[in-house]
Each structure stands twice: as C-alpha cells, then as structure tokens.
Enzyme design. Structure first.
Site, PDB file in Angstrom:
ATOM      1  N   LEU A   1       0.717  -1.234  -0.076  1.00 19.11           N
ATOM      2  CA  LEU A   1       0.082  -0.040  -0.099  1.00 19.11           C
ATOM      3  C   LEU A   1       0.788   1.114  -0.147  1.00 19.11           C
ATOM      4  O   LEU A   1       1.651   1.437   0.948  1.00 19.11           O
ATOM      5  CB  LEU A   1      -0.903   0.148   1.205  1.00 19.11           C
ATOM      6  CG  LEU A   1      -2.053   1.182   1.545  1.00 19.11           C
ATOM      7  CD1 LEU A   1      -3.038   0.952   0.451  1.00 19.11           C
ATOM      8  CD2 LEU A   1      -2.481   0.719   2.794  1.00 19.11           C
ATOM      9  N   HIS A   2       0.921   1.893  -1.252  1.00 13.35           N
ATOM     10  CA  HIS A   2       1.776   2.959  -1.312  1.00 13.35           C
ATOM     11  C   HIS A   2       1.555   4.244  -2.152  1.00 13.35           C
ATOM     12  O   HIS A   2       1.865   5.212  -2.202  1.00 13.35           O
ATOM     13  CB  HIS A   2       3.220   2.715  -1.810  1.00 13.35           C
ATOM     14  CG  HIS A   2       3.091   2.380  -3.165  1.00 13.35           C
ATOM     15  ND1 HIS A   2       2.459   1.086  -3.735  1.00 13.35           N
ATOM     16  CD2 HIS A   2       3.649   2.682  -4.327  1.00 13.35           C
ATOM     17  CE1 HIS A   2       2.834   1.285  -4.983  1.00 13.35           C
ATOM     18  NE2 HIS A   2       3.353   2.298  -5.275  1.00 13.35           N
ATOM     19  N   ARG A   3       0.260   4.075  -2.792  1.00  8.81           N
ATOM     20  CA  ARG A   3      -0.189   5.013  -3.851  1.00  8.81           C
ATOM     21  C   ARG A   3      -0.426   6.355  -3.336  1.00  8.81           C
ATOM     22  O   ARG A   3      -1.033   6.306  -2.378  1.00  8.81           O
ATOM     23  CB  ARG A   3      -1.277   4.638  -4.812  1.00  8.81           C
ATOM     24  CG  ARG A   3      -0.972   3.411  -5.463  1.00  8.81           C
ATOM     25  CD  ARG A   3      -0.890   3.735  -7.147  1.00  8.81           C
ATOM     26  NE  ARG A   3      -0.486   2.776  -7.937  1.00  8.81           N
ATOM     27  CZ  ARG A   3      -0.007   2.730  -9.119  1.00  8.81           C
ATOM     28  NH1 ARG A   3       0.206   4.051  -9.633  1.00  8.81           N
ATOM     29  NH2 ARG A   3       0.090   2.110  -9.851  1.00  8.81           N
TER      30      ARG A   3
ATOM     31  N   ASP B   1      -2.301  -1.941  -3.790  1.00  2.33           N
ATOM     32  CA  ASP B   1      -2.925  -0.765  -4.760  1.00  2.33           C
ATOM     33  C   ASP B   1      -1.618  -0.629  -5.695  1.00  2.33           C
ATOM     34  O   ASP B   1      -1.570   0.238  -6.488  1.00  2.33           O
ATOM     35  CB  ASP B   1      -3.113   0.554  -4.034  1.00  2.33           C
ATOM     36  CG  ASP B   1      -1.720   1.062  -3.221  1.00  2.33           C
ATOM     37  OD1 ASP B   1      -0.822   0.563  -3.394  1.00  2.33           O
ATOM     38  OD2 ASP B   1      -1.789   2.049  -2.600  1.00  2.33           O
TER      39      ASP B   1
END
Length: 380
Positions: free
Chosen positions: A225-227, A301
């Site tokens: 999860l990094h967007r 993501d």
C-alpha cells in the site's frame, strides 16, 4: 544500434531486466541511466545484484520532491547524458516521472523512444501515473503493448498501427526467471517486524525471536500500500487501515505489510494506528517474490503486484477504485475493493472462495526477446 535505458524505481528495474539480459546476450551496445527517483541508488543496488544486471553507467540521484521538481531535474540530467551517449533509441518502462522525463528528453533531441508496457489506462487523471502513461505513449516511436487490449486502447487514441507491437508483459519473464530461485530459499519464511507486536489473534503466527515473525505458506495475507491517492489522503488511508484490521481479526491470519517509506511517513504524520498489521521493512525482489508466491491472498494498490499475483496464482484484492490492469479482473484473479472497510472485507471473502485456475493474460515469458527482436529489425 546503440540504446540508452532510463530507470528510476524498483519496478522499472524488475520489468526491464529481461530486456537488459537479452541485450547482453546479443552483445548490443547499451547504457543504463538511473535517475534515483524516490530511493537512493544504493538502496536499489540489491535489485541489480539479485537480477544479475550490469550496474548503471549514470546515476542522477534526483531523490524525492514535487512532481515538477523531480521531472525538471531528470530532464536536465537525462538530456546531458543523451547528448554525450548519442543513442539511436531510448527505452523507458512503465508510468513514473522517470519514464516521462526520459521520453520527453529523447523526443526533444529527436532520438527515438521505445515505451515498454504501453497502452495501460486507468482513465483517472487524478493519478499522476495516468498522465505519465498518456504523454509517454504519444511521444514514443515504438509502443510495446503487453496485451491486445492495450493495443486497442492505443489505436483508439489515434496512434498508428505500425508503431504498436504486442509483446506480452516483461513481468512474466521476470517472474518465471526468478520464482524458483526465490522458492529455493525455503518454505518457512522469517521476516523482521518493525516495532509492532503480532496480533494475539494471529493463530498461524509464531515468534521467531525478539523482532521476527515466522510464517508458513498459505497461512498469511500480504499487503502492499503506497499509492499517493491512498496514503496521502488521511481519511482514505484511515479507512483502508480499518478494513485491513477487520480482515486480520476476521480470518485469524497475520497480515504482513512491507511498508513503503512514503506510507510509513504518512502513518506518522496522520497519527494512524496500523492495528493488527505486521509491519516489516521493504524487501528485495526475491524475498518479496517468495512471500508473494506463498501468500494465501494479496491486498494491494500496486499495478505490478496485480500482475504478479495473477501470474503466480494468488488471489488479489485491489485497494483502488480503478485499475489499468483490467485483464486481471477479466481473468478472475483480482477484484476492485475501493477503500471502504465493509467492501474490503467483502472482496476478501469473495477472493478467498476463488479457485486459482485462471489463465495468465500477460504472455508466455519471452516478451524481452520480442522487444529486442523488434528493435534489431527496425529501420533506424
């Protein structure tokens, strides 16, 4: 023929690796330029070493910054290198600021541009990656589309058919070339935790020392999860974390999160609670591939992880409202969950009930060879 390859992030290194190896095999003249986007070059060195790639000839060390700052620094640095190297073609891969800067710098110097993984679209212009994809495609001379669907997208935007080549996705090459090496590391996986105690409800979790977790294949979930649109928005990030916490509690399995530096910074800034997530440091490619291939389910993501999980036969729940990888949805390996806790839990339940016998829509693992064949046969 002389080629220049522009790289800036770890996914680009992984996906361009099959092309680089094929160029080496054929003794083609090429050089690698690393922009240093997001990470220092030293942190990316392990990816070059694991994938047995030659070290980059040029390192711009641009680092993080605003989109304008990053892209501007890259344009100046890449232009200087291209003026010195004088390549016939510049190759870029994906949708980052490094990709856009490389394509723009080359096209302004009247150097041909090859875009690996062309034609992907989320149709969400709020995503900076979407803008990068569109602009790069429209200033490229060789558009290496991973699927027929991607080719149809490009044709629909008016790009001439003779510029588009359906090659398959180089991520298939990379996964096939490295997954067995990753699995040889062993079936029992040990990862180091970041100051975050394991969930008392994580039944399949054992203590492997003061700061390590031991997990068994098929008995954990994996998260990436990094967007920007997720982690830079406090309400959205908090909602996702709430949904993930409910999953860890509902299924009594550890949810392992190799936390991206951006996400780690925003958790601290927003004072968010990771709940039952098992936070670990970012992983090298082989370690991540090992963890990914043995997971019960992946939540992500990331576009690349959607592809990888599809290829590996691991169910995927995508924590976004859209995807530029619709092939994974059609194959049945992936589902869009958005960011509401209830929907994240519902989609996890759906994917856990799936049989992993879906087809791989991304090719046969020789995309790198096809791309080099096309370039070698091109009239430059």
């Amino acid at each position: 023929m002389k080629l220049a390859i522009v790289l800036g992030t770890r996914p680009e290194i992984i996906k361009m690796a099959p092309v680089i190896k094929e160029l080496e095999r054929r003794i083609v003249d090429f050089s690698i330029l690393h922009t240093g986007q997001h990470y220092s070059y030293n942190l990316d060195r392990v990816f070059f070493e694991q994938l047995k790639l030659p070290q980059s000839k040029y390192n711009l060390e641009v680092g993080s910054g605003s989109h304008a700052e990053e892209t501007g620094k890259m344009l100046v640095g890449i232009e200087n290198v291209l003026l010195e190297e004088k390549p016939d073609v510049v190759l870029v891969e994906g949708d980052t600021n490094s990709v856009l800067a490389g394509a723009l710098a080359a096209s302004k110097l009247h150097i041909k541009v090859g875009h690996v993984e062309a034609g992907l679209r989320s149709y969400d212009r709020n995503m900076p990656e979407e803008i990068n994809r569109v602009l790069t495609d429209h200033c490229s001379d060789y558009l290496f589309a991973p699927t027929e669907k991607a080719k149809d997208t490009l044709l629909g935007e008016g790009i001439p058919d003779d510029k588009i080549f359906v090659t398959g996705n180089t991520i298939v090459d990379a996964v096939y070339q490295n997954v067995e090496i990753a699995r040889e590391q062993g079936n029992v996986l040990t990862v180091n935790r970041i100051n975050h105690p394991p969930s008392p409800r994580g039944r399949e979790l054992e203590r492997g020392g003061n700061d390590s977790l031991v997990v068994e294949p098929g008995k954990y979930f994996l998260l990436t999860l990094h967007r920007q649109e997720n982690v830079d928005n406090q309400e959205r990030f908090a909602s996702i974390l709430k949904g993930l916490d409910s999953i860890a509690g509902e299924f009594h399995l550890p949810l392992i999160y190799p936390i991206h530096p951006r996400s780690r910074k925003m958790i601290k800034r927003f004072n968010l609670e990771p709940g039952n997530l098992q936070l670990i440091e970012p992983l090298d490619f082989l370690s991540f591939l090992q963890l990914e291939s043995n997971a019960r389910l992946v939540l992500t993501d990331s576009g690349g992880v959607q592809e990888e999980s599809c290829i590996l036969g691991v169910p995927c729940v995508t924590l976004r409202d859209n995807t530029e990888r619709p092939e994974t949805l059609e194959a049945g390996s992936n589902i869009l969950a958005g960011t509401t806790p209830e929907r994240i839990l519902e989609c996890t339940q759906i994917m856990l009930g799936k049989k992993n016998n879906w087809p791989n829509p991304f090719g046969d693992g020789i995309a790198g060879q096809r791309i080099v064949n096309i370039l070698m046969e091109a009239d430059l």
